[in-house]
Design a protein around this motif. Structure first.
Motif, PDB file in Angstrom:
ATOM      1  N   PHE A  55      94.262 -83.210  40.894  1.00 55.03           N
ATOM      2  CA  PHE A  55      94.739 -82.451  39.737  1.00 55.03           C
ATOM      3  C   PHE A  55      93.882 -81.212  39.454  1.00 55.03           C
ATOM      4  CE2 PHE A  55      97.761 -85.075  36.955  1.00 55.03           C
ATOM      5  CZ  PHE A  55      98.379 -85.614  38.073  1.00 55.03           C
ATOM      6  N   LYS A  56      94.555 -80.104  39.194  1.00 56.93           N
ATOM      7  CA  LYS A  56      93.878 -78.860  38.822  1.00 56.93           C
ATOM      8  C   LYS A  56      94.187 -78.455  37.378  1.00 56.93           C
ATOM      9  CE  LYS A  56      93.857 -77.017  43.537  1.00 56.93           C
ATOM     10  NZ  LYS A  56      94.372 -75.968  44.453  1.00 56.93           N
ATOM     11  N   GLY A  57      95.378 -78.810  36.901  1.00 61.04           N
ATOM     12  CA  GLY A  57      95.787 -78.309  35.591  1.00 61.04           C
ATOM     13  C   GLY A  57      96.350 -79.350  34.660  1.00 61.04           C
ATOM     14  N   VAL A  58      96.258 -79.040  33.361  1.00 59.80           N
ATOM     15  CA  VAL A  58      96.798 -79.888  32.293  1.00 59.80           C
ATOM     16  C   VAL A  58      97.939 -79.118  31.633  1.00 59.80           C
ATOM     17  CG1 VAL A  58      96.311 -81.101  30.147  1.00 59.80           C
ATOM     18  CG2 VAL A  58      94.515 -80.864  31.872  1.00 59.80           C
ATOM     19  N   ILE A  59      99.124 -79.660  31.707  1.00 56.45           N
ATOM     20  CA  ILE A  59     100.316 -79.001  31.171  1.00 56.45           C
ATOM     21  C   ILE A  59     100.848 -79.809  29.986  1.00 56.45           C
ATOM     22  CG2 ILE A  59     102.658 -78.211  31.758  1.00 56.45           C
ATOM     23  CD1 ILE A  59     101.645 -78.250  34.739  1.00 56.45           C
ATOM     24  N   HIS A  60     101.281 -79.127  28.950  1.00 52.85           N
ATOM     25  CA  HIS A  60     101.876 -79.720  27.748  1.00 52.85           C
ATOM     26  C   HIS A  60     100.804 -80.249  26.792  1.00 52.85           C
ATOM     27  CE1 HIS A  60     105.627 -82.003  26.063  1.00 52.85           C
ATOM     28  NE2 HIS A  60     104.859 -81.513  25.094  1.00 52.85           N
ATOM     29  N   CYS A  61     100.223 -79.313  26.042  1.00 53.62           N
ATOM     30  CA  CYS A  61      99.202 -79.641  25.046  1.00 53.62           C
ATOM     31  C   CYS A  61      99.579 -79.036  23.694  1.00 53.62           C
ATOM     32  CB  CYS A  61      97.840 -79.078  25.458  1.00 53.62           C
ATOM     33  SG  CYS A  61      97.191 -79.770  26.983  1.00 53.62           S
ATOM     34  N   HIS A  62      99.418 -79.794  22.634  1.00 58.30           N
ATOM     35  CA  HIS A  62      99.682 -79.323  21.268  1.00 58.30           C
ATOM     36  C   HIS A  62      98.350 -79.073  20.563  1.00 58.30           C
ATOM     37  CE1 HIS A  62     104.034 -80.233  21.363  1.00 58.30           C
ATOM     38  NE2 HIS A  62     103.654 -81.155  22.237  1.00 58.30           N
TER      39      HIS A  62
END
Length: 537
Positions: free
Chosen positions: A300-307
């Protein structure tokens, strides 16, 4: 304690207060707070609970109740109401569509005392004759009652792991070695029983500890050293899987490893979490569940969908970014709620611009880390997205999700979602069915048509990693791969530590054999930015 667990406690309090004819304004306030918390995805603890005061509808009194709940794992007011309510009547409150007022009426006016009597009334067509119910309500209540009965003793994947780890830690302190097996070892999203296997004898007092705390959910298999791997394999695989590979044809049971068993059966090594029957992989011909390139956390490189605090999150953009950096991610996609999500403080266009400026300032400060400008846009009833094109085109990532109007037929839901997929600015389709496992069914959709539409429009599908969602269902991921539709394993994080929930998404993605190159989180941020960009009008 997870925000959904807190919401469940507050919903229960509101229902019991309403059942006992308490002040309707107080009841509504507690129910509204529960509704806000239910839509979040975060852990609530002593360190961050006070931040909930930023959420509309959570005032001082409700905040005190939340604090009592997370600090004592109990709520005195709820406990008192429960002691004054027959258990069978409280069970009726768990049935969706049967609110406290209806339960009060059935209980006090018609003498219905439990679920069995309610089912009889439904089957005898008596409930439809009661004022305020009717034929359609009766059908819905009958369906929801069966749903409740089918699921009431089941556990979510993350809850089962928490219990299992407590059991393992307890026995480890007493020098007893157990190993997890069964559904939990297979990473099933819903767990009927938490199973362990051991070769050691366990003193009766230890069993008392297990059964006292976890009742019917715990099963311990006792085997000899000689039969250990045979029984580990046997208790891990589903019944269909074991029959499919003809496991029961084996004539010996003194294997030295599970690999040796697979070799004896003439099949390739297969991870425990993939030992489901192949006929569960819908629409796939000759699909093998034993991929050699299955997604791993290390990829994993990225974190998608954050509030964030801009809508209904508990942390600032900077705090979310710092947490991601500490956990070795290269980028995050900030995706707060859009303007129609009033309950979640959805962003108006002017607030979007304000957020953009903050993201740009932070990106100037970071050297190698990147924050992408995203939004979780509501899919409106007609399938339109929640902003005009002149706003949508400014986002790096648009996640399109249904958050309202769940009461749809399969055709209505499918057409609504496909219209959103066809919007040139939609990059990711969020939590596909809107389901909350063990709480509510998702709206019915034609998965194949929607996946085909995503393939035609180059739209990514989200695997929402919240353990209450895990949506898209992993069984449809092989078809996504066949159609070249990428999967984004998204935490839907409403506070920074919820980023770690991607762990549960990875677990079920591995069951589906999701390959590294088909997982968006393994892409760098430039690949995420450029995907579908050339199709925009």
């Amino acid at each position: 304690m997870n925000s959904i667990q807190v919401a469940e406690a507050l919903y229960k309090l509101a229902k019991l207060m309403e059942l006992h004819q308490d002040n309707p304004f107080k009841v509504k306030a507690i129910a509204n707070a529960a509704s806000s918390l239910e839509k979040m995805n975060c852990e609530i603890n002593e360190q961050n609970y006070h931040e909930l005061a930023n959420i509309k509808g959570i005032g001082k009194n409700i905040l005190e109740k939340i604090h009592e709940l997370i600090s004592t794992n109990n709520l005195l007011e709820l406990e008192q109401l429960e002691s004054n309510t027959p258990h069978a009547i409280m069970e009726l409150l768990n049935i969706k569509g049967l609110g406290a007022n209806k339960v009060y009426k059935l209980w006090k006016e018609f003498g219905i005392k439990n679920i069995e009597e309610l089912l009889e009334w439904c089957k005898d067509d008596k409930l439809s004759k009661v004022k305020g119910f009717g034929k359609k309500t009766q059908e819905t209540i009958l369906e929801n009652t069966h749903f409740y009965l089918e699921n009431k003793n089941k556990l979510h994947l993350h809850h089962a792991f928490h219990i299992a780890n407590r059991v393992l830690n307890y026995f480890q302190k007493h020098h007893i070695k157990l190993e997890i097996t069964g559904e939990l070892r297979r990473h099933c999203e819903i767990i009927n029983q938490i199973e362990f296997i051991t070769t050691q004898k366990i003193d009766h007092k230890h069993l008392d500890f297990v059964h006292l705390n976890f009742h019917k959910q715990i099963v311990i298999h006792y085997v000899t050293e000689q039969e250990y791997f045979y029984n580990l394999f046997k208790t891990t695989g589903s019944k269909d899987y074991l029959e499919e590979i003809m496991f029961y044809k084996l004539h010996k049971n003194n294997f030295l490893s599970e690999k040796a068993i697979l070799k004896d059966l003439g099949i390739n090594a297969c991870e425990p979490y993939q030992r489901e029957a192949s006929n569960q992989f819908f629409y796939i011909d000759n699909y093998t569940a034993c991929s050699k390139e299955i997604i791993q956390q290390k990829d994993f490189k990225g974190v998608i969908h954050c509030h964030t605090l801009y809508s209904d999150g508990l942390n600032s953009i900077e705090e979310m970014a710092d947490y991601a950096i500490q956990n070795n991610y290269e980028y995050i996609v900030v995706s707060d709620h859009s303007q129609s999500a009033v309950y979640a403080n959805g962003l108006k266009p002017n607030t979007v611009q304000q957020q953009f400026k903050e993201i740009e300032q932070l990106n100037h400060r970071f050297s190698s880390f990147k924050i992408l400008k995203g939004i979780e846009s509501d899919i409106l009833a007609n399938g339109d997205l929640d902003y005009k094109d002149d706003v949508l085109k400014q986002f790096d990532v648009v996640i399109a999700s249904v958050h309202s109007g769940f009461n749809m037929t399969e055709n209505e839901a499918t057409e609504r979602i496909i219209r959103a997929i066809e919007n040139p600015y939609t990059k990711i389709l969020g939590h596909l069915t809107g389901r909350l496992l063990l709480i509510r069914k998702g709206y019915p959709i034609n998965h194949k048509k929607i996946i085909d539409a995503c393939a035609a429009n180059k739209v990514i599908i989200e695997l929402n990693a919240n353990a209450y969602r895990l949506d898209i269902d992993w069984r449809f991921i092989p078809y996504c791969m066949k159609k070249n539709v990428p999967i984004a394993i998204n935490p839907d994080a409403h506070e920074k530590t919820a980023i770690s929930d991607m762990h549960y998404g990875i677990m079920v993605a591995q069951k589906a054999g999701l390959e590294k190159e088909m997982c968006v989180n393994t892409w760098n941020y430039k690949q995420v930015l450029s995907y579908k960009h050339n199709l925009k009008t």
